[in-house]
Motif scaffolding. Structure first.
Motif, short mmCIF file in Angstrom:
data_model
loop_
_atom_site.label_atom_id
_atom_site.label_comp_id
_atom_site.label_asym_id
_atom_site.label_seq_id
_atom_site.Cartn_x
_atom_site.Cartn_y
_atom_site.Cartn_z
N ASP A 292 0.96 -1.21 0.00
CA ASP A 292 0.01 0.07 -0.07
C ASP A 292 0.82 1.13 -0.06
O ASP A 292 2.22 1.03 -0.05
CB ASP A 292 -0.96 -0.19 1.23
CG ASP A 292 -2.16 0.50 0.89
OD1 ASP A 292 -2.17 1.57 0.07
OD2 ASP A 292 -3.41 0.08 1.53
N LYS A 293 0.07 2.24 0.01
CA LYS A 293 1.04 3.61 0.00
C LYS A 293 2.05 3.77 1.14
O LYS A 293 3.10 4.31 1.11
CB LYS A 293 0.13 4.72 -0.17
CG LYS A 293 -0.28 5.23 -1.38
CD LYS A 293 -0.95 6.36 -1.54
CE LYS A 293 -1.42 6.75 -2.91
NZ LYS A 293 -2.12 8.21 -3.04
N ASP A 294 1.50 3.34 2.39
CA ASP A 294 2.19 3.65 3.77
C ASP A 294 2.39 2.37 4.28
O ASP A 294 1.59 1.28 4.14
CB ASP A 294 1.59 4.38 4.45
CG ASP A 294 1.17 5.82 3.88
OD1 ASP A 294 2.00 6.43 3.04
OD2 ASP A 294 0.21 6.44 4.10
N TYR A 295 3.40 2.16 5.18
CA TYR A 295 4.09 1.12 5.85
C TYR A 295 4.51 1.39 7.10
O TYR A 295 5.37 2.23 7.27
CB TYR A 295 4.91 0.14 4.81
CG TYR A 295 5.60 -0.98 5.49
CD1 TYR A 295 5.00 -2.00 6.51
CD2 TYR A 295 6.92 -1.08 5.24
CE1 TYR A 295 5.55 -2.79 6.95
CE2 TYR A 295 7.66 -2.24 5.60
CZ TYR A 295 7.24 -3.04 6.47
OH TYR A 295 7.67 -4.05 7.12
N MET A 296 4.25 0.71 8.28
CA MET A 296 4.78 0.74 9.73
C MET A 296 5.05 -0.36 9.99
O MET A 296 4.25 -1.43 10.01
CB MET A 296 4.08 1.69 10.67
CG MET A 296 4.01 3.25 10.11
SD MET A 296 2.80 4.08 11.16
CE MET A 296 4.20 4.14 12.89
#
Length: 379
Positions: A292-296
């Motif tokens: 996805d666009k963001d990852y943590m």
């Protein structure tokens, strides 16, 4: 999950059981140099060995791995630099050439950190988002060239500032459906793309041995802009935050932790999106299992280097756990979408004078497991 067997370990085993090698034969001297690490601590060391691997999407894979470690000007007051190389081909026609490096100049005035990938290698596409199903939609074949380089100048002790370059060419792309007649939800960039990014990076780094940090801190904050006027096809931006801490526990044990985030804005092609999984962070998950666009993600690892076995000081172990998630916007970040992995591994002290171990890790998730063999710690 791919399983990699370093053939030089088999050489060691066979060597110990047979008299095949002559007393002063090349194989014997080479293996003896690895096992006993007879070189002076300040001298460079080079290791090359064949590998064998198997994965369903590639069939059998044959290759060679190499590792070169050295101190600038042979001065052990400088930090240990390392260059990794790996080349392979498979019976299914895939191939690859990989180089990774972390290079420090004399007195650490300059720091070069980067990687190069030239390969034709398949990857599974599961769809986008934290709810993508465990059954992949398509096997994606492509030709890829990836170059990521950081050129950092020391501002003051342990603080660096510099430019970051990211080049990613993703061409000759073919989506092969997992099931005949399956409808694929094609993502942005499914036809292939070339993306060039430039930006700035700020790094704090007081590690002395990047392959096995026993006490130290590394933190990077980077901003990279990808735009058509740099010959790219999509316009987007990426922010990367990567912080790692290492602290000794007793004489030989280390507790290590990492907090990582990658955040994208704009029209991001799927191959440039944040991807969860791999051999370093979120071990046990296939690289790109979630995109996805963001990852943590975060992970913690306890290392026992070496184990107090009594009969040998060259064997160690580690236990680790990690958690992470992907999302398209912070408003959609949800704790119930977090996935977890954990596992344990064994270590063998490959170069005693430089404190470098080979790791063998087994990681487990709710969807399966992964098995990894690499030189140097995962982070």
């Amino acid at each position: 999950m791919k399983k990699i067997i370093p053939v030089f370990l088999l050489f060691m085993f066979c060597f110990s059981l047979s008299g095949f090698a002559q007393k002063e034969g090349f194989i014997k001297r080479y293996i003896n140099g690895i096992i006993n690490d007879t070189s002076a601590v300040y001298k460079p060391q080079f290791l090359v060995y064949p590998t064998v691997a198997y994965a369903p999407e590639t069939s059998w894979e044959l290759g060679f791995s190499s590792l070169y470690v050295y101190y600038a000007k042979m001065d052990t007051a400088n930090r240990l630099s390392e260059i990794n190389g790996f080349t392979f081909f498979t019976l299914a026609g895939q191939y690859g050439l990989w180089f990774d490096h972390a290079i420090y100049s004399d007195k650490e005035e300059w720091f070069f950190l980067g990687k190069l990938r030239i390969q034709r290698f398949p990857m599974y596409y599961y769809g986008l988002g934290p709810d993508s199903p465990s059954d992949y939609q398509a096997l994606v074949d492509s030709h890829q060239i990836l170059l990521k380089e950081r050129v950092l100048k020391k501002l003051r002790k342990d603080f660096y500032l510099g430019v970051e370059l990211d080049y990613n060419q993703f061409g000759s792309v073919e989506f092969e459906p997992h099931h005949e007649g399956q409808v694929i939800d094609y993502p942005v960039g499914y036809e292939g793309s070339t993306n060039i990014g430039m930006g700035l990076g700020f790094v704090y780094d007081n590690r002395h041995n990047v392959l096995n940090v026993r006490d130290g801190l590394f933190s990077e904050l980077a901003y990279i802009k990808y735009a058509p006027f740099w010959a790219g096809e999509y316009e987007f931006s990426t922010i990367i935050s990567d912080s790692r801490i290492y602290r000794p526990v007793g004489k030989n044990n280390i507790i290590a932790g990492q907090l990582f985030g990658q955040f994208n804005t704009g029209n991001v092609p799927f191959n440039m999106m944040s991807a969860l999984g791999g051999e370093s962070l979120m071990r046990g998950y296939y690289m790109g299992r979630y995109r996805d666009k963001d990852y943590m993600a975060t992970q913690v690892e306890m290392r026992f280097l070496p184990l107090p076995l009594g009969f040998s000081k060259r064997f160690g172990a580690a236990v680790f756990a990690s958690a992470g998630t992907v999302f398209d916007d912070f408003s959609n970040l949800a704790l119930n979408k977090v996935v977890y992995s954990g596992g344990a591994g064994l270590r063998f002290l490959l170069f005693p004078k430089k404190d470098i171990y080979t790791r063998v890790d087994a990681a487990f998730t709710r969807e399966g497991h992964g098995f990894y063999i690499y030189i140097g710690e995962a982070f």
